[in-house]
Design a protein around this motif. Structure first.
Motif, PDB file in Angstrom:
ATOM      1  N   MET A   1      -4.086  19.241  34.852  1.00 34.80           N
ATOM      2  CA  MET A   1      -3.999  20.299  35.414  1.00 34.80           C
ATOM      3  C   MET A   1      -3.023  21.999  35.108  1.00 34.80           C
ATOM      4  O   MET A   1      -1.971  21.703  35.034  1.00 34.80           O
ATOM      5  N   ALA A   2      -3.222  22.965  35.395  1.00 34.25           N
ATOM      6  CA  ALA A   2      -2.915  24.206  35.073  1.00 34.25           C
ATOM      7  C   ALA A   2      -1.902  24.819  36.204  1.00 34.25           C
ATOM      8  O   ALA A   2      -2.304  24.645  37.476  1.00 34.25           O
ATOM      9  N   ASP A   3      -0.577  25.184  36.250  1.00 32.35           N
ATOM     10  CA  ASP A   3       0.069  25.928  37.952  1.00 32.35           C
ATOM     11  C   ASP A   3       0.941  26.739  37.031  1.00 32.35           C
ATOM     12  O   ASP A   3       0.995  27.227  35.795  1.00 32.35           O
ATOM     13  N   THR A   4       1.046  28.193  38.384  1.00 30.28           N
ATOM     14  CA  THR A   4       1.951  29.199  38.214  1.00 30.28           C
ATOM     15  C   THR A   4       2.976  29.269  38.885  1.00 30.28           C
ATOM     16  O   THR A   4       2.959  28.790  40.166  1.00 30.28           O
ATOM     17  N   LYS A   5       4.264  29.782  38.083  1.00 32.24           N
ATOM     18  CA  LYS A   5       5.003  30.007  38.868  1.00 32.24           C
ATOM     19  C   LYS A   5       5.905  31.409  38.273  1.00 32.24           C
ATOM     20  O   LYS A   5       5.442  31.988  37.011  1.00 32.24           O
ATOM     21  N   ARG A   6       5.610  32.353  39.555  1.00 30.26           N
ATOM     22  CA  ARG A   6       6.449  33.909  39.281  1.00 30.26           C
ATOM     23  C   ARG A   6       8.350  33.245  38.233  1.00 30.26           C
ATOM     24  O   ARG A   6       8.797  33.079  39.495  1.00 30.26           O
ATOM     25  N   GLU A   7       8.189  33.777  37.330  1.00 31.28           N
ATOM     26  CA  GLU A   7       9.535  33.887  37.002  1.00 31.28           C
ATOM     27  C   GLU A   7      10.758  35.239  36.421  1.00 31.28           C
ATOM     28  O   GLU A   7      10.322  35.996  36.400  1.00 31.28           O
ATOM     29  N   ILE A   8      11.984  35.600  37.272  1.00 29.62           N
ATOM     30  CA  ILE A   8      12.391  36.711  37.783  1.00 29.62           C
ATOM     31  C   ILE A   8      13.587  36.032  36.972  1.00 29.62           C
ATOM     32  O   ILE A   8      14.695  35.174  37.281  1.00 29.62           O
ATOM     33  N   GLU A   9      13.629  36.832  35.879  1.00 31.51           N
ATOM     34  CA  GLU A   9      15.128  36.008  35.008  1.00 31.51           C
ATOM     35  C   GLU A   9      15.888  37.484  34.769  1.00 31.51           C
ATOM     36  O   GLU A   9      15.606  38.288  34.281  1.00 31.51           O
ATOM     37  N   ARG A  10      17.089  36.699  33.606  1.00 30.43           N
ATOM     38  CA  ARG A  10      17.658  38.006  33.074  1.00 30.43           C
ATOM     39  C   ARG A  10      18.383  36.820  31.916  1.00 30.43           C
ATOM     40  O   ARG A  10      19.386  35.688  32.335  1.00 30.43           O
ATOM     41  N   LYS A  11      18.452  37.695  31.000  1.00 23.46           N
ATOM     42  CA  LYS A  11      18.860  36.870  29.845  1.00 23.46           C
ATOM     43  C   LYS A  11      20.160  37.286  29.356  1.00 23.46           C
ATOM     44  O   LYS A  11      20.611  39.069  29.171  1.00 23.46           O
ATOM     45  N   PHE A  12      21.462  36.817  28.736  1.00 25.15           N
ATOM     46  CA  PHE A  12      22.680  37.854  28.283  1.00 25.15           C
ATOM     47  C   PHE A  12      23.121  36.997  27.400  1.00 25.15           C
ATOM     48  O   PHE A  12      22.499  35.766  26.787  1.00 25.15           O
ATOM     49  N   GLU A  13      23.788  37.618  26.292  1.00 25.58           N
ATOM     50  CA  GLU A  13      24.846  37.054  25.231  1.00 25.58           C
ATOM     51  C   GLU A  13      25.862  37.331  25.361  1.00 25.58           C
ATOM     52  O   GLU A  13      26.262  38.310  25.697  1.00 25.58           O
ATOM     53  N   PHE A  14      26.406  36.533  24.313  1.00 21.45           N
ATOM     54  CA  PHE A  14      28.079  37.121  24.078  1.00 21.45           C
ATOM     55  C   PHE A  14      28.821  38.633  23.344  1.00 21.45           C
ATOM     56  O   PHE A  14      28.049  37.940  22.502  1.00 21.45           O
ATOM     57  N   SER A  15      29.343  39.075  24.196  1.00 21.88           N
ATOM     58  CA  SER A  15      29.569  40.479  23.073  1.00 21.88           C
ATOM     59  C   SER A  15      30.742  40.299  21.689  1.00 21.88           C
ATOM     60  O   SER A  15      30.766  40.868  21.199  1.00 21.88           O
ATOM     61  N   LYS A  16      31.263  39.247  21.956  1.00 20.07           N
ATOM     62  CA  LYS A  16      32.658  39.011  20.861  1.00 20.07           C
ATOM     63  C   LYS A  16      32.753  37.288  21.317  1.00 20.07           C
ATOM     64  O   LYS A  16      32.648  36.695  22.216  1.00 20.07           O
ATOM     65  N   ALA A  17      33.351  36.794  19.880  1.00 18.48           N
ATOM     66  CA  ALA A  17      33.545  35.330  19.936  1.00 18.48           C
ATOM     67  C   ALA A  17      34.133  35.447  21.027  1.00 18.48           C
ATOM     68  O   ALA A  17      34.626  33.985  21.400  1.00 18.48           O
ATOM     69  N   LYS A  18      35.215  36.011  20.704  1.00 13.67           N
ATOM     70  CA  LYS A  18      36.506  35.316  22.044  1.00 13.67           C
ATOM     71  C   LYS A  18      36.267  35.045  23.245  1.00 13.67           C
ATOM     72  O   LYS A  18      36.451  33.994  24.125  1.00 13.67           O
ATOM     73  N   SER A  19      34.817  36.224  23.565  1.00 15.05           N
ATOM     74  CA  SER A  19      34.318  36.086  25.211  1.00 15.05           C
ATOM     75  C   SER A  19      33.701  34.619  24.488  1.00 15.05           C
ATOM     76  O   SER A  19      33.417  33.451  26.043  1.00 15.05           O
ATOM     77  N   ALA A  20      33.195  34.438  23.659  1.00 11.35           N
ATOM     78  CA  ALA A  20      32.258  32.914  23.721  1.00 11.35           C
ATOM     79  C   ALA A  20      33.776  31.826  23.975  1.00 11.35           C
ATOM     80  O   ALA A  20      32.653  31.097  24.281  1.00 11.35           O
ATOM     81  N   ARG A  21      34.293  32.136  23.510  1.00 11.56           N
ATOM     82  CA  ARG A  21      35.196  31.368  22.997  1.00 11.56           C
ATOM     83  C   ARG A  21      35.550  30.528  24.731  1.00 11.56           C
ATOM     84  O   ARG A  21      36.029  29.716  25.588  1.00 11.56           O
ATOM     85  N   ARG A  22      36.103  31.570  25.813  1.00 10.21           N
ATOM     86  CA  ARG A  22      36.222  31.926  26.959  1.00 10.21           C
ATOM     87  C   ARG A  22      35.088  31.038  27.721  1.00 10.21           C
ATOM     88  O   ARG A  22      34.767  30.885  28.989  1.00 10.21           O
ATOM     89  N   GLY A  23      33.927  31.614  27.526  1.00 14.73           N
ATOM     90  CA  GLY A  23      33.006  30.423  28.529  1.00 14.73           C
ATOM     91  C   GLY A  23      31.933  31.597  29.745  1.00 14.73           C
ATOM     92  O   GLY A  23      32.482  33.091  29.596  1.00 14.73           O
ATOM     93  N   VAL A  24      31.344  30.481  29.953  1.00 19.51           N
ATOM     94  CA  VAL A  24      30.243  31.647  30.694  1.00 19.51           C
ATOM     95  C   VAL A  24      31.575  31.261  32.452  1.00 19.51           C
ATOM     96  O   VAL A  24      32.291  30.574  32.936  1.00 19.51           O
ATOM     97  N   PRO A  25      31.812  32.085  33.189  1.00 26.31           N
ATOM     98  CA  PRO A  25      32.915  32.834  34.403  1.00 26.31           C
ATOM     99  C   PRO A  25      32.345  31.780  35.779  1.00 26.31           C
ATOM    100  O   PRO A  25      31.387  31.797  35.869  1.00 26.31           O
ATOM    101  N   ASP A  26      32.779  31.277  36.566  1.00 20.81           N
ATOM    102  CA  ASP A  26      32.657  31.294  37.505  1.00 20.81           C
ATOM    103  C   ASP A  26      32.393  32.246  38.023  1.00 20.81           C
ATOM    104  O   ASP A  26      32.969  33.332  38.501  1.00 20.81           O
ATOM    105  N   LEU A  27      30.813  32.267  38.873  1.00 16.95           N
ATOM    106  CA  LEU A  27      29.751  33.116  39.653  1.00 16.95           C
ATOM    107  C   LEU A  27      30.199  32.878  40.631  1.00 16.95           C
ATOM    108  O   LEU A  27      29.819  33.189  41.894  1.00 16.95           O
TER     109      LEU A  27
END
Length: 506
Positions: A1-27
């Motif tokens: 049985m098919a179901d549908t949902k509206r997906e509203i999202e935004r994708k991000f990537e680390f711009s530098k290796a240094k920021s990748a090592r720090r990881g995702v900041p606390d929001l």
């Protein structure tokens, strides 16, 4: 049985290796986010399906079979707008579910779907909560490995997907916090798009032939391709019974047919006329249910305008019975058309025409020379039909003539709108004038159709021993409205036929 949902999202990537090592900041503290709740890590394994020439990817669609996680199964994602997609799911199975295969049929046709890319991801999930503990969004950090044949690519991706009903401005606030921490919005709209790019398998560029850029042929072909794309894109919307989808699919069909005739000096009608007839068939078949829906809404509105003293008998139940009988099977009929070999052949014919267009000599000339003449030819056709209709006495023949004039007004509007990118405001003004005539005559024609239906309802009521009084009242009101529209036509036409509107195009 098919179901549908509206997906509203935004994708991000680390711009530098240094920021990748720090990881995702606390929001925590960003906008309404009061807490971040760790939900653990899940392993996902997704295989993406497409045609060998990547028709789905070229249009921004993704079809995958995914195991792992709470929503394992098949997922088809259809683009709605940047950052917004409709995700349609189906239960896990070994082959593409028929419900999802139908939604991509206008693009896949006979090409077949095959596995193209495998994405293996380790996903760390967190929930972003408000002060009451309600879910605002899901934060995912994915370590992705893409496999295409012997080629692989790996990257880290951060995704924030809003919960239902949450204001999209939250994504802007998250993006601002992320930018300060060295994350930027991803260039790729989806994991699949990035996987294809990083494994050197991006979809081939769409064919854009039609003569050198800046020619009439290039302009006309670009417009025709735009309408072809709209026709194809509305197919899954019609299958999903989305509001206005049938109307929009018919509009694309009409615009194609109209442009074939308007630009007959640019593209050979010997090739376009047969396709135009097939587009006429498609529009007529799809219109059975839509036209009845519009007619029902009109009669219901008119009933709502009557005082209670003029509602004699079971008029609303009579209307329901009449509507049910007329719409019985119409939905199945529309879907049968979209599943037919004739419809697929029409789409293939359109593609073939646009890939190798039979251009005529005028196609090589500048659009500023060719388009005004084409638009003015359609205007002269409209002028002739309006004049002929106004010369007739009231009655059936005049109704038919006004209906023909309405179709001519629509063609002027479409022609002027198609030329607007080149001709600017003069075309825009003429399109507006054509639309005003079209709207008036459209209301007149709707009244003609409504009166025919009301006569039938009156006959049915009488045969059932019910009063036909109310149907007679509505018929008289529609007749008066049609007469009013006919009286208004000379003034509307005087404005639309003002020589000043056409002077810049002559």
């Amino acid at each position: 049985m098919a179901d549908t949902k509206r997906e509203i999202e935004r994708k991000f990537e680390f711009s530098k290796a240094k920021s990748a090592r720090r990881g995702v900041p606390d929001l925590t503290g960003t906008a309404a986010i009061a807490a971040v709740s760790d939900q653990g890590t899940v392993d996902l394994d997704a295989v993406y399906y497409d045609t060998p020439d990547q028709r789905l990817a070229a249009d921004g669609l993704t079809l995958r079979r995914r195991t792992g996680g709470a929503d394992e199964g098949w997922h088809l994602k259809l683009p709605v707008s940047p950052g917004v997609r409709d995700e349609i799911g189906a239960s896990l199975s070994d082959t593409v579910p028929p419900s999802l295969a139908a939604l991509v049929r206008s693009r896949v046709r006979g090409a077949g779907l095959r596995p193209q890319v495998r994405l293996v991801s380790s996903r760390r999930v967190s929930h972003l909560l408000d002060a009451e503990g309600a879910l605002l969004a899901e934060l995912s950090t994915d370590e992705v490995l893409a496999e295409r044949g012997d080629t692989t690519a790996a990257w880290t991706e951060v995704e924030v997907e809003l919960a239902d009903g949450v204001d999209p401005e939250l994504l802007d606030a998250v993006e601002k916090t992320f930018r300060k921490a060295g994350l930027r919005v991803s260039d790729a709209p989806s994991k699949l798009a990035r996987a294809l790019a990083e494994t050197d398998a991006e979809p081939p560029a769409r064919h854009a032939g039609g003569g050198p850029e800046g020619t009439a042929g290039a302009h006309v072909l670009a417009y025709l391709r735009e309408q072809r794309d709209a026709l194809v894109a509305q197919d899954p919307a019609v299958r999903r019974a989305l509001p206005d989808s049938v109307h929009q699919m018919r509009v694309a069909s009409r615009r194609l047919r109209s442009a074939f005739k308007t630009y007959r000096k640019v593209i050979d009608r010997a090739a376009t006329d047969p396709i135009g007839e097939e587009l006429r068939w498609l529009g007529a078949e799809l219109g059975v249910d839509r036209d009845q829906e519009v007619l029902l809404e009109r009669i219901q509105t008119r009933l709502g305008e009557l005082p209670r003293t003029q509602l004699i008998g079971p008029v609303r139940s009579r209307l329901r019975v009449w509507n049910t009988a007329r719409r019985s099977g119409s939905r199945r009929r529309a879907l049968a058309v979209l599943d037919s070999a004739r419809y697929v052949a029409l789409l293939d014919s359109l593609d073939a025409l646009l890939d190798t267009p039979p251009l005529k000599k005028a196609a090589a000339r500048p659009p500023e020379e060719v388009l005004p003449k084409a638009v003015l030819r359609d205007y002269e056709r409209l002028a002739g039909r309006v004049t002929a209709a106004l010369s007739l006495d009231e009655g059936h023949e005049r109704d038919l003539a006004l209906h023909d004039a309405r179709k001519a007004a629509k063609r002027v509007r479409y022609a002027a709108e198609s030329a607007e990118p080149v001709l600017g405001k003069p075309a825009k003004h003429l399109a507006k004038a054509g639309k005003s005539v079209q709207n008036l005559l459209g209301d007149h024609q709707d009244s003609v159709v409504a009166r025919e239906a009301l006569r039938g309802l009156g006959v049915q009521a009488t045969a059932a021993g019910e009063s036909s009084f109310t149907w007679g009242v509505l018929h008289a009101r529609e007749e008066a409205l049609a007469e009013r529209r006919e009286r208004e036509l000379p003034d509307i036409w005087a404005e639309a036929s003002d020589p000043a509107l056409r002077a810049p195009l002559e």
